[in-house]
Write an enzyme that holds these catalytic residues in place. Structure first.
Site, PDB file in Angstrom:
ATOM      1  N   CYS A 195       0.820  -1.222   0.000  1.00 17.10           N
ATOM      2  CA  CYS A 195       0.000   0.000   0.000  1.00 17.10           C
ATOM      3  C   CYS A 195       0.854   1.272   0.000  1.00 17.10           C
ATOM      4  CB  CYS A 195      -0.951  -0.004   1.189  1.00 17.10           C
ATOM      5  SG  CYS A 195      -2.121  -1.362   1.125  1.00 17.10           S
TER       6      CYS A 195
ATOM      7  N   HIS B 238      -3.172   7.282   2.515  1.00 19.09           N
ATOM      8  CA  HIS B 238      -3.625   5.965   2.034  1.00 19.09           C
ATOM      9  C   HIS B 238      -4.975   5.671   2.685  1.00 19.09           C
ATOM     10  CE1 HIS B 238      -3.913   1.798   1.166  1.00 19.09           C
ATOM     11  NE2 HIS B 238      -3.627   1.402   2.394  1.00 19.09           N
TER      12      HIS B 238
ATOM     13  N   ASN C 169     -10.133  -0.199   0.602  1.00 27.32           N
ATOM     14  CA  ASN C 169      -8.672  -0.074   0.482  1.00 27.32           C
ATOM     15  C   ASN C 169      -8.232  -0.710  -0.837  1.00 27.32           C
ATOM     16  OD1 ASN C 169      -5.909  -0.423   0.642  1.00 27.32           O
ATOM     17  ND2 ASN C 169      -5.905  -1.089   2.776  1.00 27.32           N
TER      18      ASN C 169
HETATM   19  N1  COA Z   1     -18.184  -8.120  10.776  1.00 29.16           N
HETATM   20  C1  COA Z   1     -18.634  -8.335  12.016  1.00 29.16           C
HETATM   21  N2  COA Z   1     -17.830  -8.572  13.048  1.00 29.16           N
HETATM   22  C2  COA Z   1     -16.525  -8.614  12.816  1.00 29.16           C
HETATM   23  C3  COA Z   1     -15.981  -8.415  11.544  1.00 29.16           C
HETATM   24  C4  COA Z   1     -16.865  -8.158  10.488  1.00 29.16           C
HETATM   25  N3  COA Z   1     -16.453  -7.953   9.244  1.00 29.16           N
HETATM   26  N4  COA Z   1     -14.629  -8.499  11.616  1.00 29.16           N
HETATM   27  C5  COA Z   1     -14.336  -8.738  12.895  1.00 29.16           C
HETATM   28  N5  COA Z   1     -15.472  -8.833  13.630  1.00 29.16           N
HETATM   29  C6  COA Z   1     -15.613  -9.091  15.058  1.00 29.16           C
HETATM   30  C7  COA Z   1     -14.445  -9.839  15.632  1.00 29.16           C
HETATM   31  O1  COA Z   1     -14.614 -11.228  15.468  1.00 29.16           O
HETATM   32  C8  COA Z   1     -14.500  -9.414  17.076  1.00 29.16           C
HETATM   33  O2  COA Z   1     -15.506 -10.171  17.713  1.00 29.16           O
HETATM   34  P1  COA Z   1     -15.293 -10.713  19.202  1.00 29.16           P
HETATM   35  O3  COA Z   1     -15.119  -9.479  20.037  1.00 29.16           O
HETATM   36  O4  COA Z   1     -16.543 -11.466  19.459  1.00 29.16           O
HETATM   37  O5  COA Z   1     -14.060 -11.542  19.147  1.00 29.16           O
HETATM   38  C9  COA Z   1     -14.989  -7.973  17.007  1.00 29.16           C
HETATM   39  O6  COA Z   1     -15.609  -7.823  15.726  1.00 29.16           O
HETATM   40  C10 COA Z   1     -13.897  -6.952  17.152  1.00 29.16           C
HETATM   41  O7  COA Z   1     -12.824  -7.316  16.283  1.00 29.16           O
HETATM   42  P2  COA Z   1     -11.531  -6.431  16.183  1.00 29.16           P
HETATM   43  O8  COA Z   1     -10.551  -7.114  15.293  1.00 29.16           O
HETATM   44  O9  COA Z   1     -11.090  -6.069  17.591  1.00 29.16           O
HETATM   45  O10 COA Z   1     -12.107  -5.111  15.490  1.00 29.16           O
HETATM   46  P3  COA Z   1     -11.407  -3.747  15.262  1.00 29.16           P
HETATM   47  O11 COA Z   1     -12.158  -2.667  15.922  1.00 29.16           O
HETATM   48  O12 COA Z   1      -9.917  -3.838  15.520  1.00 29.16           O
HETATM   49  O13 COA Z   1     -11.586  -3.543  13.698  1.00 29.16           O
HETATM   50  C11 COA Z   1     -10.369  -3.731  11.659  1.00 29.16           C
HETATM   51  C12 COA Z   1     -11.029  -4.491  12.797  1.00 29.16           C
HETATM   52  C13 COA Z   1      -9.751  -4.764  10.719  1.00 29.16           C
HETATM   53  C14 COA Z   1     -11.427  -2.932  10.914  1.00 29.16           C
HETATM   54  C15 COA Z   1      -9.270  -2.753  12.220  1.00 29.16           C
HETATM   55  O14 COA Z   1      -8.456  -3.458  13.123  1.00 29.16           O
HETATM   56  C16 COA Z   1      -8.434  -2.164  11.141  1.00 29.16           C
HETATM   57  O15 COA Z   1      -8.920  -1.437  10.306  1.00 29.16           O
HETATM   58  N6  COA Z   1      -7.127  -2.442  11.157  1.00 29.16           N
HETATM   59  C17 COA Z   1      -6.245  -1.932  10.097  1.00 29.16           C
HETATM   60  C18 COA Z   1      -6.345  -2.862   8.913  1.00 29.16           C
HETATM   61  C19 COA Z   1      -5.769  -2.234   7.673  1.00 29.16           C
HETATM   62  O16 COA Z   1      -5.922  -1.089   7.445  1.00 29.16           O
HETATM   63  N7  COA Z   1      -5.123  -3.077   6.856  1.00 29.16           N
HETATM   64  C20 COA Z   1      -4.557  -2.648   5.619  1.00 29.16           C
HETATM   65  C21 COA Z   1      -3.389  -1.736   5.854  1.00 29.16           C
HETATM   66  S1  COA Z   1      -2.737  -1.162   4.378  1.00 29.16           S
END
Ligand code: COA
Length: 339
Positions: free
Chosen positions: A119, A262, A292
């Protein structure tokens, strides 16, 4: 790696283009495949829909269309290009997709090659292209950021599949005369020791070559991501590198016209802006529509903002890309646009 203060010539940013697949996949549609819902995706990421390449389009088509629209904006003929530099992690030929785009464009005087930095790829490519312009070896370059991550996403992993989409963006850069230089500065960083939190690794599958000799069949496993680790990395490193860059050029964040980050997650955009004390109204964002798109997010956003008349000639833009590698970088530049 840091920008040299002295250069033979400067850099001017004169044209942009972009292209997106026709096929739209909404959050509600994704919920038909994995256990998710529009409310969760919108609240946690800001994404409402993404574009995914279908059978009637190709990665090369997107790159070509983005290039053509940039060339039309600048009123440049393809034969005037010295370089076609494609930032991508998803070429449709592992030997390089850029030469095919060069051929399709009829850019017969240009050398063409791919560059991979996930990215951060577009920002790394922009800085790489600038070196050729500054040292006087090239006059006109086309920088592309394009990815088809839909081919490598695990569409049954709700933790990652909701984030990504496909797109291509293009930027035309030219060496500028005299003392003018629209690339004010840049900083690029890598930390491979933290790379495990976001990867698209080779699939280790050995086959018999002859007798007891083996060879490894080519192939890759789908994207694996530790979302929380990547999130923490982004909200820590992106403000730091931007602050560092602005400070080294004695530029107050308030004097920026736009923050062009980004497009990974709306919460990351907001957190970076807050850390830099930049008004959210200066943060460019279109990830609700595309998710993304990896190396494409920055040029796609830039092109939309230029074509909608948000970014105008002379605007001061701070940009930052970040992602797998881990890799991240920042550039400070003024938009010139077509003459
Ligand atoms: N729909 C519903 N629930 C979801 C889900 C989805 N698509 N994805 C995850 N969950 C659930 C998880 O299982 C977890 O459930 P639990 O509490 O029962 O275990 C809960 O939601 C929280 O998950 P978590 O991973 O803590 O969520 P978060 O607030 O960290 O958000 C992302 C997840 C991926 C959106 C966030 O971490 C993020 O954006 N990270 C950066 C990723 C990124 O940008 N990558 C590319 C970089 S170039």
């Amino acid at each position: 790696m840091t920008a040299k203060q002295k250069s033979i010539s400067g850099v001017s940013f004169v044209g942009s283009g972009s292209a997106i697949p026709a096929q739209i996949i909404t959050n509600d549609q994704l919920a038909l495949r994995v256990d998710t819902n529009d409310d969760w995706i919108s609240t946690r990421t800001g994404i409402k829909q993404r574009r995914v390449l279908g059978p009637d389009e190709s990665f090369s088509d997107l790159c070509f269309q983005a290039s053509i629209s940039a060339l039309e904006m600048a009123k440049w003929g393809p034969e005037s290009l010295d370089l076609v530099l494609l930032a991508t992690s998803t070429p449709n030929d592992l030997f390089g997709s850029a030469p095919k785009i060069q051929a399709k464009l009829g850019a017969k005087n240009a050398v063409a090659f791919d560059l991979t930095a996930a990215c951060s790829g577009f920002l790394f490519a922009l800085v790489t292209a600038a070196q050729f312009l500054r040292n006087g070896s090239m006059k006109r370059v086309l920088v592309l950021g394009a990815d088809q991550l839909s081919s490598w996403v695990d569409w049954d992993d709700r933790k990652s599949c909701v984030l990504f989409g496909d797109a291509a963006g293009a930027l035309l850069m030219e060496s500028s005369e005299g003392n003018s230089d629209d690339l004010l500065g840049f900083k690029l960083r890598s930390d491979g020791s933290r790379g495990d939190c976001l990867n698209l690794f080779e699939k280790r599958h050995f086959q018999t070559l002859v007798n007891t000799n083996m060879y490894q069949q080519g192939g890759f496993s789908p994207i694996q991501m530790n979302g929380q680790e990547v999130y923490k990395f982004a909200v820590r490193e992106v403000p730091l590198i931007l602050q560092d860059l602005l400070k080294s050029h004695q530029i107050d964040p308030e004097s920026l016209d736009w923050l062009l980050l980004h497009q990974a997650n709306k919460r990351i955009l907001d957190a970076v802006a807050d850390r830099l004390r930049i008004s959210h109204s200066k943060v460019l964002s279109n990830l609700a529509n595309y998710g993304n798109t990896s190396a494409a997010t920055i040029p796609l956003m830039l092109d939309e903002a230029v074509r909608h008349g948000k970014i105008v000639q002379g605007d001061l833009i701070a940009s930052s890309g970040f992602g797998a590698g881990l890799s991240w970088g920042a550039a400070l530049f003024r938009w010139h646009g077509p003459s």
